[in-house]
Design a protein around this motif. Structure first.
Motif, PDB file in Angstrom:
ATOM      1  N   PRO A 228       0.805  -1.231   0.000  1.00 51.33           N
ATOM      2  CA  PRO A 228       0.000   0.000   0.000  1.00 51.33           C
ATOM      3  C   PRO A 228       0.836   1.279   0.000  1.00 51.33           C
ATOM      4  N   PHE A 229       2.167   1.168  -0.016  1.00 49.81           N
ATOM      5  CA  PHE A 229       2.987   2.353   0.216  1.00 49.81           C
ATOM      6  C   PHE A 229       2.715   3.458  -0.799  1.00 49.81           C
ATOM      7  N   PHE A 230       2.764   3.123  -2.096  1.00 43.92           N
ATOM      8  CA  PHE A 230       2.655   4.160  -3.114  1.00 43.92           C
ATOM      9  C   PHE A 230       1.296   4.851  -3.078  1.00 43.92           C
ATOM     10  N   ILE A 231       0.232   4.089  -2.983  1.00 47.57           N
ATOM     11  CA  ILE A 231      -1.094   4.716  -2.953  1.00 47.57           C
ATOM     12  C   ILE A 231      -1.271   5.556  -1.692  1.00 47.57           C
ATOM     13  N   ASN A 232      -0.684   5.121  -0.584  1.00 49.40           N
ATOM     14  CA  ASN A 232      -0.765   5.929   0.634  1.00 49.40           C
ATOM     15  C   ASN A 232      -0.019   7.245   0.475  1.00 49.40           C
ATOM     16  N   LEU A 233       1.093   7.226  -0.250  1.00 47.66           N
ATOM     17  CA  LEU A 233       1.842   8.456  -0.497  1.00 47.66           C
ATOM     18  C   LEU A 233       1.014   9.435  -1.325  1.00 47.66           C
ATOM     19  N   ILE A 234       0.348   8.929  -2.355  1.00 48.50           N
ATOM     20  CA  ILE A 234      -0.507   9.780  -3.180  1.00 48.50           C
ATOM     21  C   ILE A 234      -1.687  10.315  -2.374  1.00 48.50           C
ATOM     22  N   ARG A 235      -2.304   9.454  -1.587  1.00 49.17           N
ATOM     23  CA  ARG A 235      -3.463   9.885  -0.789  1.00 49.17           C
ATOM     24  C   ARG A 235      -3.049  10.870   0.305  1.00 49.17           C
ATOM     25  N   GLU A 236      -1.817  10.751   0.765  1.00 45.84           N
ATOM     26  CA  GLU A 236      -1.312  11.714   1.746  1.00 45.84           C
ATOM     27  C   GLU A 236      -1.291  13.117   1.151  1.00 45.84           C
ATOM     28  N   TYR A 237      -0.995  13.198  -0.150  1.00 50.18           N
ATOM     29  CA  TYR A 237      -0.994  14.503  -0.814  1.00 50.18           C
ATOM     30  C   TYR A 237      -2.419  14.980  -1.076  1.00 50.18           C
ATOM     31  N   GLN A 238      -3.278  14.094  -1.587  1.00 49.32           N
ATOM     32  CA  GLN A 238      -4.669  14.470  -1.892  1.00 49.32           C
ATOM     33  C   GLN A 238      -5.554  13.239  -1.717  1.00 49.32           C
ATOM     34  N   ASN A 239      -6.364  13.251  -0.704  1.00 47.65           N
ATOM     35  CA  ASN A 239      -7.179  12.075  -0.385  1.00 47.65           C
ATOM     36  C   ASN A 239      -8.484  12.032  -1.163  1.00 47.65           C
ATOM     37  N   ASP A 240      -8.930  13.169  -1.673  1.00 47.46           N
ATOM     38  CA  ASP A 240     -10.206  13.231  -2.408  1.00 47.46           C
ATOM     39  C   ASP A 240      -9.935  13.417  -3.898  1.00 47.46           C
ATOM     40  N   GLY A 241     -10.545  12.568  -4.729  1.00 52.00           N
ATOM     41  CA  GLY A 241     -10.407  12.694  -6.168  1.00 52.00           C
ATOM     42  C   GLY A 241      -9.117  12.084  -6.670  1.00 52.00           C
ATOM     43  N   GLN A 242      -8.878  12.250  -7.969  1.00 53.48           N
ATOM     44  CA  GLN A 242      -7.727  11.654  -8.618  1.00 53.48           C
ATOM     45  C   GLN A 242      -6.553  12.640  -8.724  1.00 53.48           C
TER      46      GLN A 242
ATOM     47  N   HIS B 182      -8.000   7.132  -7.023  1.00 57.82           N
ATOM     48  CA  HIS B 182      -7.080   8.175  -6.560  1.00 57.82           C
ATOM     49  C   HIS B 182      -5.968   8.482  -7.554  1.00 57.82           C
ATOM     50  N   ILE B 183      -5.742   7.579  -8.502  1.00 54.63           N
ATOM     51  CA  ILE B 183      -4.659   7.764  -9.467  1.00 54.63           C
ATOM     52  C   ILE B 183      -5.209   7.824 -10.880  1.00 54.63           C
ATOM     53  N   ASP B 184      -4.872   8.877 -11.583  1.00 56.47           N
ATOM     54  CA  ASP B 184      -5.210   9.012 -13.001  1.00 56.47           C
ATOM     55  C   ASP B 184      -3.903   8.946 -13.790  1.00 56.47           C
ATOM     56  N   LEU B 185      -3.520   7.724 -14.185  1.00 59.33           N
ATOM     57  CA  LEU B 185      -2.275   7.534 -14.914  1.00 59.33           C
ATOM     58  C   LEU B 185      -2.465   7.956 -16.364  1.00 59.33           C
ATOM     59  N   LYS B 186      -1.791   9.006 -16.778  1.00 60.66           N
ATOM     60  CA  LYS B 186      -1.955   9.548 -18.121  1.00 60.66           C
ATOM     61  C   LYS B 186      -1.061   8.872 -19.153  1.00 60.66           C
ATOM     62  N   GLU B 187       0.159   8.498 -18.752  1.00 57.34           N
ATOM     63  CA  GLU B 187       1.073   7.931 -19.726  1.00 57.34           C
ATOM     64  C   GLU B 187       2.254   7.298 -19.013  1.00 57.34           C
TER      65      GLU B 187
ATOM     66  N   CYS C 139      -0.276  19.399 -14.295  1.00 55.49           N
ATOM     67  CA  CYS C 139      -0.133  20.729 -13.695  1.00 55.49           C
ATOM     68  C   CYS C 139       0.740  20.646 -12.448  1.00 55.49           C
ATOM     69  N   ARG C 140       0.839  21.732 -11.732  1.00 59.79           N
ATOM     70  CA  ARG C 140       1.699  21.776 -10.550  1.00 59.79           C
ATOM     71  C   ARG C 140       1.124  21.002  -9.372  1.00 59.79           C
ATOM     72  N   HIS C 141      -0.087  20.504  -9.524  1.00 59.75           N
ATOM     73  CA  HIS C 141      -0.682  19.631  -8.506  1.00 59.75           C
ATOM     74  C   HIS C 141      -0.747  18.191  -9.000  1.00 59.75           C
ATOM     75  N   SER C 142      -0.030  17.925 -10.062  1.00 61.34           N
ATOM     76  CA  SER C 142       0.118  16.573 -10.585  1.00 61.34           C
ATOM     77  C   SER C 142       1.527  16.088 -10.255  1.00 61.34           C
ATOM     78  N   PHE C 143       1.828  14.863 -10.681  1.00 62.79           N
ATOM     79  CA  PHE C 143       3.145  14.301 -10.397  1.00 62.79           C
ATOM     80  C   PHE C 143       3.795  13.734 -11.644  1.00 62.79           C
TER      81      PHE C 143
END
Length: 387
Positions: A30-44, A76-81, A111-115
């Motif tokens: 669960p580490f990676f998804i927890n890291l992403i959710r730590e940044y933004q828990n709502d939405g993708q 929680h993750i929208d993988l674009k490419e 954007c600046r709120h993406s990774f």
């Protein structure tokens, strides 16, 4: 109207973390998804993931694992490419590689709120980090280093760069990554050259900062050569810890001064990489550069014969070839040109870090050319001074 100067001072606090895990993209981790959710828990959160081709070739299931993992967490993750890029120092030599990342950031509306996530060796991490730092004046970056060198040094700091004008790291930025994730599983697929290459950077920090750490490496040199993870994992951890402490506590994280003690051995290493058309791994070049500078330290009386041979023996036991690729006066002069290029890269006064003992750095501001030529000659014939 009499107008006076306006002066303002401000400071910015930076916080970034180095994490450790195994099997980063296994569904059970669960580490990676927890890291992403730590940044933004709502939405993708939008991501693009850049993968070093050398890594995807060595880990045949990696791209499928990434796709499965991000799909499983698509709330929680929208993988674009997922982008594959050439690995090694070649990745930093062509502007087209940077433009490819910029193009994806633009077209996928990162954007600046993406990774941007970069998975690879230090050179690819440098290049992708530079692209991310310059798009939108900075897109958030997560580094996933996959070599020993990247996990204990190259990916740990705040520097990003590409090569230009036949000079290493000529163009770059200082940008703090959002996070660094060391997954030790990636190290299992490294060839022997890449396995031991990063040990040079650990020996570097040990020699200038920590005699106890040098003793650990000395005592475990054979285990490191034999690919024992019980020796490599603590080496990576300690080396990374020293690097991060230097960045945060050294008082000059963006290198505004003229001294870079963590570049011990690097004036020669950078030039040797360029002289060999980057056929040398960075860590291999650093090992040669350190061996040259400790030999010079001996010749000018900073260290004794026993200390010199003790240091060289550890490098040899780990598996390094310390011979310099020097065959004539012309190549000696070309290597010595690296001293001025190093000063130019730093700006201001020349500062070369040497050692006056194990764990004791010693800065000098000029090089005795005759002594350095003697050191080059000794290191060019691959022998210890007192064998």
């Amino acid at each position: 109207m009499n107008l006076t100067s306006i002066s303002q001072t401000f400071s910015v606090n930076f916080n970034y973390k180095l994490h450790f895990t195994n099997g980063l993209f296994e569904l059970s981790n669960p580490f990676f998804i927890n890291l992403i959710r730590e940044y933004q828990n709502d939405g993708q959160v939008k991501l693009i993931i850049v993968v070093d081709k050398n890594v995807s070739d060595a880990n045949s299931n990696l791209l499928d694992d990434i796709s499965s993992y991000t799909l499983a967490h698509n709330a929680h993750i929208d993988l674009k490419e997922i982008i594959k890029v050439v690995g090694g120092e070649a990745s930093k030599n062509k502007q087209a590689n940077v433009e490819r990342i910029w193009k994806s950031i633009n077209e996928k509306s990162i954007c600046r709120h993406s990774f941007v996530i970069v998975i690879g060796g230090g050179a690819v991490i440098d290049m992708v980090g530079y692209a991310a730092a310059t798009a939108h004046r900075g897109v958030k970056l997560i580094r996933v280093p996959t070599t020993v060198l990247a996990q204990n040094d190259a990916a740990v700091g705040v520097k990003n760069s590409v090569n230009a004008f036949e000079k290493k790291n000529f163009i770059g930025t200082f940008t703090v990554p959002y996070a660094i994730i060391n997954d030790f599983d990636f190290l299992k697929t490294l060839d022997q050259r890449d396995w031991i290459s990063g040990v040079a950077e650990a020996l570097k920090v040990a020699l200038i900062k920590d005699a106890d750490f040098f003793e650990f490496i000395q005592n475990n040199a054979k285990q490191l050569s034999d690919r024992k993870m019980q020796a490599m994992a603590p080496l990576i951890y300690k080396c990374a810890e020293i690097h991060m402490h230097h960045i945060s506590q050294g008082g000059d994280p963006f290198e505004n001064g003229s001294s870079r003690p963590l570049d011990f051995g690097h004036w020669a290493a950078h030039k040797l990489e360029q002289m060999t058309n980057y056929e040398l791994r960075h860590g291999e070049a650093v090992a040669k550069g350190i061996a040259l500078d400790v030999t010079y330290s001996y010749l000018i009386g900073l260290i004794d014969e026993q200390t010199l041979n003790q240091i060289l023996e550890v490098f040899y036991t780990v598996g390094f070839d310390l011979a310099l690729p020097i065959s004539n006066t012309k190549t000696v002069d070309k290597l010595l040109k690296g001293i001025e290029e190093f000063r130019e890269h730093l700006g201001g006064r020349l500062t070369i870090t040497l050692i006056s003992g194990i764990g004791k750095k010693h800065d000098v501001h000029q090089i005795d050319k005759e002594r350095m030529q003697q050191a080059i000659a000794l290191r060019s014939i691959e022998q210890q001074l007192f064998s």
